[in-house]
Design a protein around this motif. Sequence first.
Motif, mmCIF file in Angstrom:
data_model
loop_
_atom_site.group_PDB
_atom_site.id
_atom_site.type_symbol
_atom_site.label_atom_id
_atom_site.label_comp_id
_atom_site.label_asym_id
_atom_site.label_seq_id
_atom_site.Cartn_x
_atom_site.Cartn_y
_atom_site.Cartn_z
ATOM 1 N N MET A 48 0.846 -1.166 0.000
ATOM 2 C CA MET A 48 0.000 0.000 0.000
ATOM 3 C C MET A 48 0.898 1.237 0.000
ATOM 4 N N ILE A 49 0.551 2.205 -0.827
ATOM 5 C CA ILE A 49 1.336 3.438 -0.897
ATOM 6 C C ILE A 49 0.617 4.515 -0.087
ATOM 7 N N MET A 50 1.343 5.054 0.896
ATOM 8 C CA MET A 50 0.805 6.098 1.769
ATOM 9 C C MET A 50 1.588 7.383 1.542
ATOM 10 N N ARG A 51 0.875 8.464 1.348
ATOM 11 C CA ARG A 51 1.508 9.774 1.207
ATOM 12 C C ARG A 51 1.346 10.534 2.512
ATOM 13 N N VAL A 52 2.461 11.015 3.042
ATOM 14 C CA VAL A 52 2.429 11.935 4.177
ATOM 15 C C VAL A 52 2.554 13.325 3.571
ATOM 16 N N MET A 53 1.543 14.125 3.775
ATOM 17 C CA MET A 53 1.510 15.445 3.148
ATOM 18 C C MET A 53 2.774 16.229 3.479
ATOM 19 N N GLY A 54 3.359 16.826 2.446
ATOM 20 C CA GLY A 54 4.550 17.635 2.620
ATOM 21 C C GLY A 54 5.838 16.848 2.818
ATOM 22 N N GLU A 55 5.740 15.524 2.782
ATOM 23 C CA GLU A 55 6.920 14.708 3.063
ATOM 24 C C GLU A 55 7.244 13.724 1.948
ATOM 25 N N GLY A 56 6.241 13.048 1.426
ATOM 26 C CA GLY A 56 6.480 12.083 0.359
ATOM 27 C C GLY A 56 5.672 10.824 0.540
ATOM 28 N N GLN A 57 5.982 9.832 -0.304
ATOM 29 C CA GLN A 57 5.256 8.570 -0.313
ATOM 30 C C GLN A 57 6.087 7.450 0.299
ATOM 31 N N PHE A 58 5.372 6.491 0.904
ATOM 32 C CA PHE A 58 5.996 5.325 1.512
ATOM 33 C C PHE A 58 5.239 4.084 1.072
ATOM 34 N N GLN A 59 5.989 3.046 0.691
ATOM 35 C CA GLN A 59 5.391 1.744 0.399
ATOM 36 C C GLN A 59 5.357 0.976 1.714
ATOM 37 N N VAL A 60 4.146 0.637 2.181
ATOM 38 C CA VAL A 60 3.981 -0.050 3.463
ATOM 39 C C VAL A 60 3.318 -1.397 3.201
ATOM 40 N N GLY A 61 3.933 -2.451 3.716
ATOM 41 C CA GLY A 61 3.391 -3.799 3.535
ATOM 42 C C GLY A 61 2.144 -4.033 4.363
ATOM 43 N N GLU A 62 1.288 -4.926 3.883
ATOM 44 C CA GLU A 62 0.031 -5.234 4.575
ATOM 45 C C GLU A 62 0.262 -5.819 5.957
ATOM 46 N N PRO B 49 10.546 4.589 1.695
ATOM 47 C CA PRO B 49 10.273 5.817 0.936
ATOM 48 C C PRO B 49 10.392 5.584 -0.568
ATOM 49 N N LEU B 50 9.458 6.157 -1.314
ATOM 50 C CA LEU B 50 9.537 6.126 -2.769
ATOM 51 C C LEU B 50 10.346 7.335 -3.231
ATOM 52 N N ALA B 51 10.961 7.203 -4.368
ATOM 53 C CA ALA B 51 11.750 8.308 -4.927
ATOM 54 C C ALA B 51 10.858 9.530 -5.137
ATOM 55 N N ASP B 52 11.439 10.704 -4.957
ATOM 56 C CA ASP B 52 10.687 11.948 -5.119
ATOM 57 C C ASP B 52 10.085 12.091 -6.508
ATOM 58 N N ASP B 53 10.736 11.508 -7.510
ATOM 59 C CA ASP B 53 10.234 11.630 -8.883
ATOM 60 C C ASP B 53 9.279 10.493 -9.266
ATOM 61 N N SER B 54 8.919 9.646 -8.294
ATOM 62 C CA SER B 54 7.975 8.564 -8.542
ATOM 63 C C SER B 54 6.577 9.134 -8.769
ATOM 64 N N LEU B 55 5.850 8.556 -9.708
ATOM 65 C CA LEU B 55 4.508 9.035 -10.038
ATOM 66 C C LEU B 55 3.440 8.019 -9.643
ATOM 67 N N GLU B 56 3.720 7.230 -8.631
ATOM 68 C CA GLU B 56 2.767 6.220 -8.171
ATOM 69 C C GLU B 56 1.569 6.892 -7.502
ATOM 70 N N PRO B 57 0.350 6.420 -7.796
ATOM 71 C CA PRO B 57 -0.813 6.972 -7.099
ATOM 72 C C PRO B 57 -0.811 6.504 -5.639
ATOM 73 N N SER B 58 -1.213 7.378 -4.741
ATOM 74 C CA SER B 58 -1.265 7.041 -3.319
ATOM 75 C C SER B 58 -2.575 6.337 -3.003
ATOM 76 N N ASP B 59 -2.491 5.267 -2.208
ATOM 77 C CA ASP B 59 -3.696 4.578 -1.754
ATOM 78 C C ASP B 59 -4.401 5.369 -0.666
ATOM 79 N N LEU B 60 -3.627 6.118 0.099
ATOM 80 C CA LEU B 60 -4.220 7.009 1.098
ATOM 81 C C LEU B 60 -3.269 8.143 1.419
ATOM 82 N N ILE B 61 -3.834 9.206 1.943
ATOM 83 C CA ILE B 61 -3.055 10.415 2.251
ATOM 84 C C ILE B 61 -3.198 10.707 3.736
#
Length: 97
Positions: free
Chosen positions: A1-15, A57-69
Amino acid sequence: MIMRVMGEGQFQVGETHLNRLNELDEELLTALESGDEEQFRRALVELLGAVREFGTPLADDSLEPSDLILPDAEATIADVREMLRAEGDGLIPGIPE
């Protein structure tokens, strides 16, 4: 699951970590309901810390859609209440049965 922390970036988090994140989300909801600023701040910081700890953390230039914010650590009770109105039950979705 990809989670975006506003102002910080995206993280891939396992189930495998969603149960713990749900527990922390429940603590945050309890703090929101009580309106206790100190409890809210502590719960939000702990939730975001767990996302950082369990996530990659996902790379800053990653364009993956976030599952939640998720809100940033400076979000107010009012900010998070507004996010919850849009999201429904909590910030972290439960694991399907």
